[in-house]
Design an enzyme around this catalytic site. Structure first.
Site, PDB file in Angstrom:
ATOM      1  N   GLU A   1      -5.708  -8.511  -0.117  1.00 30.06           N
ATOM      2  CA  GLU A   1      -6.164  -7.963   1.174  1.00 30.06           C
ATOM      3  C   GLU A   1      -7.686  -7.753   0.701  1.00 30.06           C
ATOM      4  O   GLU A   1      -8.071  -6.839   0.000  1.00 30.06           O
ATOM      5  CB  GLU A   1      -5.742  -6.793   1.917  1.00 30.06           C
ATOM      6  CG  GLU A   1      -4.332  -6.989   2.348  1.00 30.06           C
ATOM      7  CD  GLU A   1      -3.989  -5.758   3.047  1.00 30.06           C
ATOM      8  OE1 GLU A   1      -4.934  -4.825   3.577  1.00 30.06           O
ATOM      9  OE2 GLU A   1      -2.491  -5.426   3.293  1.00 30.06           O
ATOM     10  N   GLU A  37       0.916  -1.218   0.030  1.00 31.57           N
ATOM     11  CA  GLU A  37      -0.085  -0.064   0.217  1.00 31.57           C
ATOM     12  C   GLU A  37       0.643   1.412  -0.011  1.00 31.57           C
ATOM     13  O   GLU A  37       0.447   2.067   0.861  1.00 31.57           O
ATOM     14  CB  GLU A  37      -1.072  -0.026   1.186  1.00 31.57           C
ATOM     15  CG  GLU A  37      -2.068  -1.194   1.291  1.00 31.57           C
ATOM     16  CD  GLU A  37      -3.205  -0.999   2.314  1.00 31.57           C
ATOM     17  OE1 GLU A  37      -3.050  -0.075   2.950  1.00 31.57           O
ATOM     18  OE2 GLU A  37      -3.953  -1.618   1.849  1.00 31.57           O
TER      19      GLU A  37
END
Ligand SMILES: O=[N+]([O-])c1ccc(O[C@@H]2O[C@@H](CO)[C@H](O)[C@H]2O)cc1
Length: 514
Positions: free
Chosen positions: A294, A175
């Protein structure tokens, strides 16, 4: 009650693609109690000789997890992997800035990889591209996969592991578009760093596969532009781009929450389009696929205080231990329907996370391990979805939602294993009314033998092992296949299934020429 009607047509000749078993991956981060008192708790009555809880390992197998991402997550972006290897008594505690928790470094790369290997689960490792860079990433690949005779491989051998681990899947950071990420970067900075780190990692071991960071969610301001910029630096190097998405019910908007699978479906289409646009401009025949590493229901906006509001804690604090309802489990089942229907472009996925942290498996220190409602749709899909995903055609009513516009009221995925004839159907009814679904198997016959259903009508979230059993008794049940389905048409070429309001259903059996 009036029944809505829907039609699903399927045939084994019409396929999306084979199911990559890595679609049923999950995630273990050094966060809260995922590792300590989650997978690992020496002294627990079920602990093995290495300190890993057998009860958790057994539930992990029952869940059908094929792959595990490690060690983060946000955690990885400030992690010094060298601190987590070598004699345990020499390892120093470390202040993890992502979750403001003292990491004791008792479990590190070797402990995790050995556990995953003993359990027969493929590891997916992430490298730190937040506070570290090319050299540390290449060194970790060498530590894990190198043959004897060079510095980092020899360190692994000195630490007691002669054989290389052969880790195949590697995430180039985590991320990196997120302002909360330690060492957050813009797309150009990250794209250049990922290209150089990935190049070095592949020079150490050319057989590895690389995952470059996509956006942290579809709501990020940089979404789309981020994917295209990052891939402009890494297209020829990487195999996959990551996607992350968490869904929650906000402001009592149940219809939008039940439509989360449609949001996920559009998100995948947009990332595929972004990646293909980069490929098209390069006149490349290579197709980048997605690592959806995720995904889950997470009450992120409504229950999580935010990383910066967490006090510094030690001893495996209880962080983001979301408690799930049957409604959450219906949505998890529906998200799996979406993932299956994109099997051609999504070979890798990870339910975030495995244990205690937004997880299907919960534990009490020194106590029981138990299943949240979300455990069941995942375990059932991982078990019954075999072979290939079929390209089902659905005719269903739609409903308007505040968050996603019009969404289908019924979603469906079907799988078929040509080797055995096994067929499975996964259906979500997002409406508050029952739906009769005509499944048209186009001249073939289906003999259904097993079915399971999660019904969202039991509202209470699960509060602990005893309550979990009570809630699950009320909302998760075997489907009496004979009474819920009716066959009709020439050669019984059509099966009608009645879906309960706000429910997720899995049916399986065999498909044959009548
Ligand atoms: O949208 N957000 O605000 C947001 C914030 C944090 C966030 O973190 C991700 O989720 C965490 C839990 O799985 C992982 O460590 C990290 O990769 C993912 C999304």
């Amino acid at each position: 009650m009036t029944h809505l009607r829907a039609r699903v047509a399927l045939h084994p000749d019409f396929r999306v693609g084979p199911i990559d078993r890595r679609l049923f991956g999950s995630f273990v981060e050094h966060l809260g109690r995922a590792v300590y008192t989650g997978i690992y708790e020496p002294g627990h009555p079920t602990a093995d000789e290495h300190g890993f809880r057998r009860d958790v390992a057994e539930l992990t197998h029952e869940l059908g997890v094929t792959m595990l991402r490690y060690p983060g997550g946000n955690f990885v972006s400030n992690y010094v992997w060298e601190d987590g290897v070598g004699p345990v008594e020499d390892r120093k505690p470390f202040l993890d800035l992502a979750w403001r928790t003292v990491e004791p470094n008792t479990v590190g790369t070797d402990e995790f990889l050995r556990w995953a290997e003993r359990e027969g689960i493929e590891p997916m490792m992430a490298v730190n591209l937040g506070t570290r860079g090319v050299a540390a990433a290449a060194a970790l690949v060498e530590y894990c996969n190198g043959e004897a005779g060079t510095r980092w491989a020899d360190l692994r051998i000195a630490n007691g592991r002669a054989e290389p681990y052969g880790v195949r899947l590697w995430c180039l950071g985590n991320e990196m578009d997120g302002p909360w990420q330690i060492g957050h970067k813009d797309a150009h900075e990250y794209g250049k760093l990922a290209a150089e780190a990935g190049k070095a990692m592949k020079l150490v071991d050319p057989s590895i596969s690389l995952v470059v960071c996509g956006s942290s969610s579809m709501q990020m301001d940089t979404f789309g532009e981020w994917e295209q910029t990052v891939l402009s630096y890494t297209y020829d190097l990487v195999d996959h781009i990551s996607m992350h998405a968490y869904y929650e019910e906000l402001a009592g908007d149940r219809a939008s929450f039940l439509g989360s699978g449609t949001a996920m479906d559009r998100f995948i289409d947009r990332v595929v389009a972004s990646a293909d646009a980069v490929g098209a401009a390069r006149r490349s025949d290579k197709r980048i696929t997605i690592s959806f590493d995720e995904w889950n229901v997470w009450y992120l906006q409504s229950r999580f205080p935010g990383e910066t509001n967490l006090p510094v804690q030690r001893d495996a604090p209880r962080i983001i231990e979301d408690v799930y309802s049957a409604l959450d489990a219906v949505v998890v089942g529906d998200l799996l329907v979406t993932l299956l229907n994109h099997a051609d472009r999504v070979p890798v996925a990870a339910l975030a996370q495995l244990v205690n942290v937004i997880a299907p498996i919960m534990t009490e220190p020194d106590g029981e391990a138990w299943r949240q409602p979300t455990f069941h749709p995942f375990a059932t899909t991982a078990r019954l979805a075999r072979g290939e995903v079929l390209d089902v055609r659905v005719e269903v009513p739609t409903t308007p939602t505040r968050a996603h516009g019009d969404v289908p009221l019924v979603t469906a995925a079907a799988t078929h294993d040509p080797a055995t004839g096994a067929v499975a159907l996964f259906l979500t009814n997002r409406s508050a009314e029952p739906v009769d679904v005509d499944v048209d198997h186009l001249g073939l016959s289906i003999d259904l033998t097993e079915g399971w259903r999660m019904v969202a009508d039991h509202e209470a979230a699960v509060e602990g092992p005893a309550h979990a059993r009570k809630v699950l008794d009320a909302c998760w049940s075997a489907v009496d296949v004979a009474s819920t389905t009716r066959s009709s048409g020439a050669g019984a070429a059509r099966t009608t299934v009645t879906l309960d309001p706000e429910s997720w259903t899995a049916l399986s059996g065999t498909l044959s020429h009548a």
